[in-house]
Write an enzyme that holds these catalytic residues in place. Sequence first.
Site, PDB file in Angstrom:
ATOM      1  N   GLY A  47      30.169  37.715  45.638  1.00 54.97           N
ATOM      2  CA  GLY A  47      29.587  38.122  44.363  1.00 54.97           C
ATOM      3  C   GLY A  47      28.738  39.349  44.625  1.00 54.97           C
ATOM      4  N   CYS A  48      27.433  39.221  44.381  1.00 54.19           N
ATOM      5  CA  CYS A  48      26.513  40.351  44.536  1.00 54.19           C
ATOM      6  C   CYS A  48      26.921  41.462  43.566  1.00 54.19           C
ATOM      7  CB  CYS A  48      26.441  40.871  45.966  1.00 54.19           C
ATOM      8  SG  CYS A  48      26.055  39.579  47.156  1.00 54.19           S
ATOM      9  N   HIS A  49      27.145  41.068  42.342  1.00 55.25           N
ATOM     10  CA  HIS A  49      27.472  42.023  41.297  1.00 55.25           C
ATOM     11  C   HIS A  49      27.220  41.400  39.929  1.00 55.25           C
ATOM     12  CE1 HIS A  49      31.090  39.636  41.107  1.00 55.25           C
ATOM     13  NE2 HIS A  49      31.545  40.088  42.258  1.00 55.25           N
ATOM     14  N   ALA A  50      27.232  42.262  38.915  1.00 55.30           N
ATOM     15  CA  ALA A  50      27.200  41.807  37.520  1.00 55.30           C
ATOM     16  C   ALA A  50      28.416  42.420  36.838  1.00 55.30           C
ATOM     17  CB  ALA A  50      25.908  42.250  36.841  1.00 55.30           C
ATOM     18  N   LYS A  95      24.979  37.845  40.083  1.00 49.65           N
ATOM     19  CA  LYS A  95      25.235  36.568  40.754  1.00 49.65           C
ATOM     20  C   LYS A  95      25.565  36.751  42.226  1.00 49.65           C
ATOM     21  CE  LYS A  95      29.409  37.210  38.222  1.00 49.65           C
ATOM     22  NZ  LYS A  95      28.848  38.507  37.789  1.00 49.65           N
TER      23      LYS A  95
END
Length: 134
Positions: A47-50, A95
């Site tokens: 993840g580590c993105h929106a 997230k």
Amino acid sequence: MNCELMDLRVNGDERGKLVAVEKGVNCPFEVKRAFYIFGTKDKARRGCHANRKSQFLFIALKGSCRVEFSDGNAEESVLLDSPTKALWLDKMIWKEMFDFSEDAVLLVLSSEKYDAGEYIRSREEFLKAKEAKK
Ligand code: TYD
């Protein structure tokens, strides 16, 4: 925050159990995409993105993992450890998924087809986009 940890409706009979997912049944959006994450290395973070458009439903089909998420103000953390639990996250939520057990299989359902262009991969850019909407 626009999110919900849901207990899924389980169809059980003498043969075992079955969970169905479609808009209005265990899921608030029409599912246009599915992917699953497995074989995740110890200490790895995914993840580590929106996403500007995509909503997501996360279900740990096997094993467990933790999901941390933020709308730019509040931050929450949820342990997914059962195929009868689902985490719904609206669009524009940052997230990160981590602490995957070795056997973890994380199913992710989305309201949108894959479009790399709607991913925000920098936290700074995400916070700026949030500010701009206020
Ligand atoms: P990535 O976005 O890094 O996964 P995560 O959601 O864990 O951060 O995606 C990893 C690779 O898979 C990347 O090359 C893009 C590709 N991918 C698709 O082709 N379709 C998809 O629906 C997704 C989620 C990823």
